[in-house]
Design an enzyme around this catalytic site. Structure first.
Site, PDB file in Angstrom:
ATOM      1  N   GLU A   1     -27.240  -8.859  23.757  1.00  0.00           N
ATOM      2  CA  GLU A   1     -26.635  -7.692  23.132  1.00  0.00           C
ATOM      3  C   GLU A   1     -26.666  -6.337  23.892  1.00  0.00           C
ATOM      4  O   GLU A   1     -27.953  -6.112  24.108  1.00  0.00           O
ATOM      5  CB  GLU A   1     -26.629  -7.512  21.779  1.00  0.00           C
ATOM      6  CG  GLU A   1     -26.116  -6.339  20.906  1.00  0.00           C
ATOM      7  CD  GLU A   1     -24.397  -6.301  21.241  1.00  0.00           C
ATOM      8  OE1 GLU A   1     -24.024  -5.184  21.324  1.00  0.00           O
ATOM      9  OE2 GLU A   1     -23.900  -7.411  20.976  1.00  0.00           O
TER      10      GLU A   1
ATOM     11  N   CYS B   1      -5.822   3.072  -0.088  1.00  0.00           N
ATOM     12  CA  CYS B   1      -5.634   1.754   0.988  1.00  0.00           C
ATOM     13  C   CYS B   1      -5.987   0.476   0.420  1.00  0.00           C
ATOM     14  O   CYS B   1      -7.058   0.398  -0.302  1.00  0.00           O
ATOM     15  CB  CYS B   1      -6.537   2.140   2.156  1.00  0.00           C
ATOM     16  SG  CYS B   1      -6.669   1.122   3.467  1.00  0.00           S
TER      17      CYS B   1
ATOM     18  N   CYS C   1     -11.695 -11.864  19.507  1.00  0.00           N
ATOM     19  CA  CYS C   1     -11.052 -10.879  18.542  1.00  0.00           C
ATOM     20  C   CYS C   1      -9.740 -10.402  19.453  1.00  0.00           C
ATOM     21  O   CYS C   1      -8.982  -9.767  18.547  1.00  0.00           O
ATOM     22  CB  CYS C   1     -11.957  -9.820  18.169  1.00  0.00           C
ATOM     23  SG  CYS C   1     -12.453  -8.635  19.288  1.00  0.00           S
TER      24      CYS C   1
ATOM     25  N   CYS D   1       0.940  -1.158  -0.013  1.00  0.00           N
ATOM     26  CA  CYS D   1       0.005  -0.087   0.010  1.00  0.00           C
ATOM     27  C   CYS D   1       1.027   1.195   0.132  1.00  0.00           C
ATOM     28  O   CYS D   1       1.841   1.352   0.687  1.00  0.00           O
ATOM     29  CB  CYS D   1      -0.838   0.087   1.259  1.00  0.00           C
ATOM     30  SG  CYS D   1      -1.839   1.474   1.565  1.00  0.00           S
TER      31      CYS D   1
ATOM     32  N   TYR E   1     -23.480 -11.550  23.652  1.00  0.00           N
ATOM     33  CA  TYR E   1     -22.725 -10.471  23.111  1.00  0.00           C
ATOM     34  C   TYR E   1     -23.097 -10.738  21.550  1.00  0.00           C
ATOM     35  O   TYR E   1     -22.132 -10.946  20.813  1.00  0.00           O
ATOM     36  CB  TYR E   1     -21.106 -10.641  23.203  1.00  0.00           C
ATOM     37  CG  TYR E   1     -20.731 -10.613  24.731  1.00  0.00           C
ATOM     38  CD1 TYR E   1     -20.510  -9.395  25.561  1.00  0.00           C
ATOM     39  CD2 TYR E   1     -20.576 -11.705  25.275  1.00  0.00           C
ATOM     40  CE1 TYR E   1     -20.464  -9.544  27.015  1.00  0.00           C
ATOM     41  CE2 TYR E   1     -20.226 -11.827  26.665  1.00  0.00           C
ATOM     42  CZ  TYR E   1     -20.199 -10.727  27.384  1.00  0.00           C
ATOM     43  OH  TYR E   1     -19.788 -10.539  28.838  1.00  0.00           O
TER      44      TYR E   1
ATOM     45  N   CYS F   1      -1.645  -1.008   9.172  1.00  0.00           N
ATOM     46  CA  CYS F   1      -1.350  -2.431   8.963  1.00  0.00           C
ATOM     47  C   CYS F   1       0.352  -2.506   9.403  1.00  0.00           C
ATOM     48  O   CYS F   1       1.013  -1.503   9.430  1.00  0.00           O
ATOM     49  CB  CYS F   1      -1.194  -2.545   7.455  1.00  0.00           C
ATOM     50  SG  CYS F   1      -3.038  -2.639   6.944  1.00  0.00           S
TER      51      CYS F   1
END
Length: 453
Positions: free
Chosen positions: A336, A160, A408, A72, A315, A81
């Site tokens: 949630e 990007c 995550c 990029c 969640y 990144c």
């Protein structure tokens, strides 16, 4: 070693998310935003309890892993990144090693299934939050992402690699227009200014786009000319709607304090694994749609047979996991905290003809005791910070035989696993799914079962 002094050393390893271990003549230092095998120059900027942290100044010699030259145009300057110069195969190997090291530190005797890559490695994002600012103090207006290691400086990131050409087009139209109008961006220190963020969502499968310009209320500006410019642009996808959200909060975050539809609709539709999902501007949805199909297929595999079982999806966001499991479960209950996401989840369930899903708006910690149903198994997909310890206690008290945890952030996952293991659960399987090529982030799916007494 002293603060402010400059040293040189070699990066021997990088721990999640981007903490490099650097060996030099004077000792070991932690330096962020590096790649294993690099020789670097750095400045000591922190010293705590005999441990040192440094700030990267210069890469003196590239890592043998850095074999990619077609990167990029913003790589190395933008903070988005870390691994674009590394082949995708080696990116996966780095992430797999980082996750396994974290899990090995808190449990043993489990099956590690390695890492599965994303089906696409460029232009994979279906959502971007751009920030208004300037690239340097008192410079012209910019709109994009933060410079690496900078709280203030913003790069306009047209081109990007993580977004397609429609995002870049919208970005350029927006920054050019507001530059011409000489409207001030919102300054984080003085809390003065008008322009705050630009949120763009584009569904990968359907191509539908919504654009949301986020401002303070400090200036009363007519956005109709800007709307017409966006409507006239030629997109590969389809423009569904243009919105205006106001945000006067002091927090450096996109917070919805009121949204007005300037054109079209305030939602898009995306498709995953044969199901359709309505996505509103602020509801949670995985940012890599094709990667999400891989992630949720693995989640469904870990869940296993759930005929005649009640499943809690905690969640639950817009109810993606719940609706993927609903066709093979007796009932799925999603919880949630974001009410907008719950409204969307209920609508999505109707859209997909699912009548065995219930979605509850509220904090898991506060509402879990009031759910009438009792779960046979539980799926967890918490935010980056993981699960509140008190909520973990309540989840464990249900006594289900099987829990699937989708994470995550593997550091939060490892911390939570330790609690589950201490309270009678055993990690059986772990697998990683890469949803964020070019970056240091990775998703992890864990299957835990209750230990026999």
């Amino acid at each position: 070693m002293k603060k402010g002094e400059i040293y040189e050393g070699k990066v021997t390893e990088v721990n999640f998310p981007n903490k490099g271990k650097v060996e030099c003549e004077n000792g070991t230092v932690t330096v962020k935003n590096v790649i294993p095998g690099q020789n670097i120059r750095f400045m000591i900027n922190k010293k705590r309890s005999g441990k040192y942290e440094g700030r990267l100044l210069e890469v003196l010699e590239k890592s043998p892993l850095e074999s990619v030259t077609d990167v990029c145009p913003h790589f190395g300057v933008c903070g988005g990144c870390a691994y674009q110069s590394v082949s995708y195969e080696n990116q996966l190997a780095i992430k797999e090693g980082q996750v396994k090291k974290l899990i090995d530190n808190v449990c043993s005797d489990y099956e590690f299934l390695g890492i599965t890559g994303s089906p696409v490695t460029t232009a994979y994002r279906n959502k971007m939050e751009f920030t208004f600012g300037d690239e340097f103090k008192d410079g012209p207006l910019s709109l994009g992402l933060h410079k690496k290691n900078s709280f203030y400086d913003i790069l306009t990131v047209t081109g990007c690699r993580n977004i397609d050409e429609d995002y870049s087009k919208i970005l350029k139209i927006t920054v050019d227009y507001f530059n011409e109008k000489k409207l001030p961006f919102y300054h984080k220190m003085t809390h003065e200014g008008y322009l705050r963020n630009l949120l763009v969502r584009k569904a990968y499968k359907t191509g539908e786009i919504i654009i949301d310009i986020i401002t303070s209320t400090q200036i009363d500006f007519d956005l109709s000319e800007y709307v017409e410019l966006l409507k006239k642009a030629d997109y590969k996808g389809t423009l569904n709607g243009i919105l205006h959200t106001v945000n006067d909060s002091l927090a450096d975050a996109v917070i919805n304090e009121g949204t007005k539809v300037l054109y079209g609709k305030d939602y898009i539709y995306e498709e995953l694994l044969g199901l359709k999902f309505k996505i509103t501007p602020f509801s949670f949805f995985q940012t890599n749609s094709l990667g999400a199909e891989v992630l949720y297929t693995k989640t469904r595999e870990f869940v296993g047979e759930i005929d005649n079982q009640v499943v809690f999806d905690l969640y639950s966001g817009t109810g993606t996991i719940a609706q993927i499991l609903a066709p093979v479960a007796k009932k799925v209950v999603g919880v949630e905290i974001i009410e907008e996401a719950v409204v969307a989840a209920r609508e999505n369930a109707r859209l997909n003809g699912l009548d065995n899903c219930e979605f509850i708006a509220g904090d898991v910690l506060k509402v879990i005791d009031d759910i009438k149903d009792k779960p046979d198994m539980i799926v967890l997909d918490p935010p980056r910070d993981g699960i509140h310890p008190k909520a973990i206690d309540k989840i464990i008290d249900f006594g289900v035989n099987k829990i699937v945890y989708v994470s995550c952030k593997p550091t939060s996952l490892a911390r939570d696993i330790e609690i589950f293991e201490a309270r009678g659960y055993k990690v059986k399987k772990v697998c990683c799914v890469d949803m964020f090529p070019g970056t240091g982030h990775v998703e992890t799916v864990v299957l835990m079962s209750r230990k026999e007494k």
